[in-house]
Design an enzyme around this catalytic site. Structure first.
Site, PDB file in Angstrom:
ATOM      1  CB  SER A 296     -10.298  -0.995  16.474  1.00 23.47           C
ATOM      2  OG  SER A 296     -10.258  -2.235  17.138  1.00 23.47           O
TER       3      SER A 296
ATOM      4  CB  THR B 205      -5.580  10.367   7.676  1.00 27.03           C
ATOM      5  OG1 THR B 205      -4.944  10.463   6.406  1.00 27.03           O
ATOM      6  CG2 THR B 205      -6.990  10.930   7.584  1.00 27.03           C
ATOM      7  NE  ARG B 206      -5.708   5.377  11.814  1.00 26.19           N
ATOM      8  CZ  ARG B 206      -5.012   4.451  12.450  1.00 26.19           C
ATOM      9  NH1 ARG B 206      -5.279   4.167  13.708  1.00 26.19           N
ATOM     10  NH2 ARG B 206      -4.020   3.816  11.848  1.00 26.19           N
TER      11      ARG B 206
ATOM     12  CB  CYS C 214      -9.525  -8.535  11.467  1.00 27.33           C
ATOM     13  SG  CYS C 214      -9.854  -7.784   9.872  1.00 27.33           S
TER      14      CYS C 214
ATOM     15  NE  ARG D 190      -3.013  -0.248   3.252  1.00 28.00           N
ATOM     16  CZ  ARG D 190      -3.278  -0.112   4.555  1.00 28.00           C
ATOM     17  NH1 ARG D 190      -2.936  -1.060   5.413  1.00 28.00           N
ATOM     18  NH2 ARG D 190      -3.862   0.978   5.007  1.00 28.00           N
TER      19      ARG D 190
ATOM     20  NE  ARG E 118      -7.843  -5.266  18.929  1.00 30.52           N
ATOM     21  CZ  ARG E 118      -7.065  -4.362  19.526  1.00 30.52           C
ATOM     22  NH1 ARG E 118      -6.939  -4.354  20.840  1.00 30.52           N
ATOM     23  NH2 ARG E 118      -6.419  -3.461  18.813  1.00 30.52           N
ATOM     24  NE  ARG E 119      -6.465  -0.355  18.520  1.00 31.98           N
ATOM     25  CZ  ARG E 119      -5.806  -0.037  17.409  1.00 31.98           C
ATOM     26  NH1 ARG E 119      -6.370   0.771  16.508  1.00 31.98           N
ATOM     27  NH2 ARG E 119      -4.614  -0.516  17.178  1.00 31.98           N
TER      28      ARG E 119
ATOM     29  CB  SER F  55      -0.309   4.325   4.152  1.00 31.80           C
ATOM     30  OG  SER F  55       0.209   3.106   4.678  1.00 31.80           O
TER      31      SER F  55
ATOM     32  NE  ARG G 238     -11.337   3.106   8.051  1.00 30.37           N
ATOM     33  CZ  ARG G 238     -11.710   2.877   6.787  1.00 30.37           C
ATOM     34  NH1 ARG G 238     -12.996   2.849   6.484  1.00 30.37           N
ATOM     35  NH2 ARG G 238     -10.823   2.670   5.841  1.00 30.37           N
ATOM     36  N   GLY G 239      -8.708   6.095   8.356  1.00 35.02           N
ATOM     37  CA  GLY G 239      -7.592   6.684   7.629  1.00 35.02           C
ATOM     38  C   GLY G 239      -6.269   6.106   8.080  1.00 35.02           C
ATOM     39  CG  ASN G 240      -2.703   7.625   6.193  1.00 30.84           C
ATOM     40  OD1 ASN G 240      -2.631   8.539   6.997  1.00 30.84           O
ATOM     41  ND2 ASN G 240      -2.664   7.838   4.886  1.00 30.84           N
ATOM     42  CB  VAL G 241      -0.736   6.319  11.529  1.00 30.29           C
ATOM     43  CG1 VAL G 241      -1.019   4.884  11.915  1.00 30.29           C
ATOM     44  CG2 VAL G 241       0.456   6.392  10.583  1.00 30.29           C
TER      45      VAL G 241
ATOM     46  CE  LYS H  85      -3.058  -3.389  13.633  1.00 27.70           C
ATOM     47  NZ  LYS H  85      -4.198  -2.812  12.903  1.00 27.70           N
ATOM     48  CG  ASP H  86      -4.384  -4.523   8.544  1.00 23.98           C
ATOM     49  OD1 ASP H  86      -5.120  -4.350   9.531  1.00 23.98           O
ATOM     50  OD2 ASP H  86      -3.557  -3.679   8.148  1.00 23.98           O
TER      51      ASP H  86
END
Length: 329
Positions: free
Chosen positions: A148, A173-174, A259, A10, A150-151, A12, A168-171, A80-81
């Site tokens: 997430s 963006t978040r 996941c 990817r 889970r979180r 990112s 949402r978004g890559n790190v 994990k993805d």
């Protein structure tokens, strides 16, 4: 070998960092490679909650297609993805040595952090077992960002009065969205921020939060019929990480296999033993079923599957999983 391996990734910052790490490791083995950038569905749509995208493979399907169509030779993923069932024709090639498995809270207000129970550099010990009618940690309506499930579930279990917003978004963006928001904080994987030197000083480890299966591990896959590529990459495999991550993914698969579920697992080596912890939590945090097993490493091959099957004997675990399935259906 004269072959130049095409590494799919990817685009990112974190994904490119991971692929570049693989490229550097291959270079130390005398193997030439080049990066091939591919957009994933999860990168294109950064608004829809992950659970609504049909998360299975949302970050990996595009790379799978490129691999199977011979546009790339290997693909690099945050493990994990990766779905527990790989696409037909694709196999696990190597798992790199693991980074941190921890989740972290990036916070904006120290006073709010203290409300959450952060005292003298550690989380305060509290009894928050709702089944025993104990009180939650606090009653203030603080707002936390995460996409997430889970979180979200673990956070709501500990802080049931919090508001959890989709993030949402890559790190990058978040982090930007958090900075522009009025939220109290947001939850990230420590490994992702630390790998690209973006972890803020205003962050603390959530040592009470159990991670996603295979969190912190990087996985390389290749085509099943490409023995040459497999042999070139295989020396990068870290056996201890590969074993622990496989056990965690076995647990996930034994329970539900996806996941986008509030299923957590962590396996770790302690001398000649493997210690495993896992749980399934109701999405709203209202209930949880946990398991912990320790076995000798020689007997750990199916530890995750066995733990999942053992947990499923608990009627409460079956009720939680059925409620998740009903919500998805």
């Amino acid at each position: 070998m004269s072959r130049t391996l095409r590494i799919g990734t990817r685009d990112s910052q974190l994904a490119v960092w991971q692929a570049t790490l693989v490229q550097d490791l291959l270079q130390t083995e005398g193997i030439a490679s080049e990066l091939v950038y591919i957009k994933s569905e999860g990168d294109i749509d950064t608004v829809t909650p992950l659970y609504a995208l049909g998360v299975q493979g949302v970050f990996t399907r595009s790379l799978d297609a490129a691999l199977l169509s011979n546009r790339i030779d290997i693909a690099v993923h945050s493990m994990k993805d990766v779905p527990t069932q790989l696409a037909q024709g694709i196999i696990e090639n190597a798992v790199l040595e693991r980074a941190s498995t921890k989740d972290i809270l990036v916070y904006k207000d120290l006073a709010a952090l203290e409300q959450l129970g952060w005292v003298n550099g550690q989380w305060s010990l509290v009894n928050n077992d709702r089944a025993a009618n104990a009180s939650p940690v606090h009653h203030s309506p603080l707002t936390i960002g995460t996409s997430s499930i889970r979180r979200n579930a673990q956070w709501k279990r500990r802080y049931p009065n919090s508001v959890v917003e989709n993030l949402r978004g890559n790190v990058n963006t978040r982090l930007r969205k958090l900075a522009e928001s009025s939220w109290t904080g947001a939850i990230f994987a420590a490994a992702g921020l630390e790998r690209i030197n973006l972890r803020p000083e205003t962050s603390v480890e959530l040592d009470w939060m159990l991670p996603a299966p295979a969190q912190g591990a990087i996985m390389i896959v290749c085509r099943e019929d490409d023995q040459e590529a497999y042999d070139m990459v295989r020396p990068l495999n870290h056996p201890e990480t590969a074993l622990c991550a496989r056990i965690e993914r076995q647990f996930l698969r034994a329970l539900m296999g996806g996941c986008s579920t509030p299923i957590s697992a962590l396996a770790r080596m302690e001398f000649a033993q493997v210690v495993f912890e896992g749980h399934v939590c109701a999405p709203d945090g209202s209930d949880i079923v946990e398991i912990r097993n320790t076995v000798d490493i020689v007997a750990a091959g199916n530890l995750g599957t066995e733990a999942g099957e053992e947990l499923l004997k608990d009627p409460k675990a079956q009720q939680i999983i059925q409620s998740i399935r009903n919500a998805k259906g």
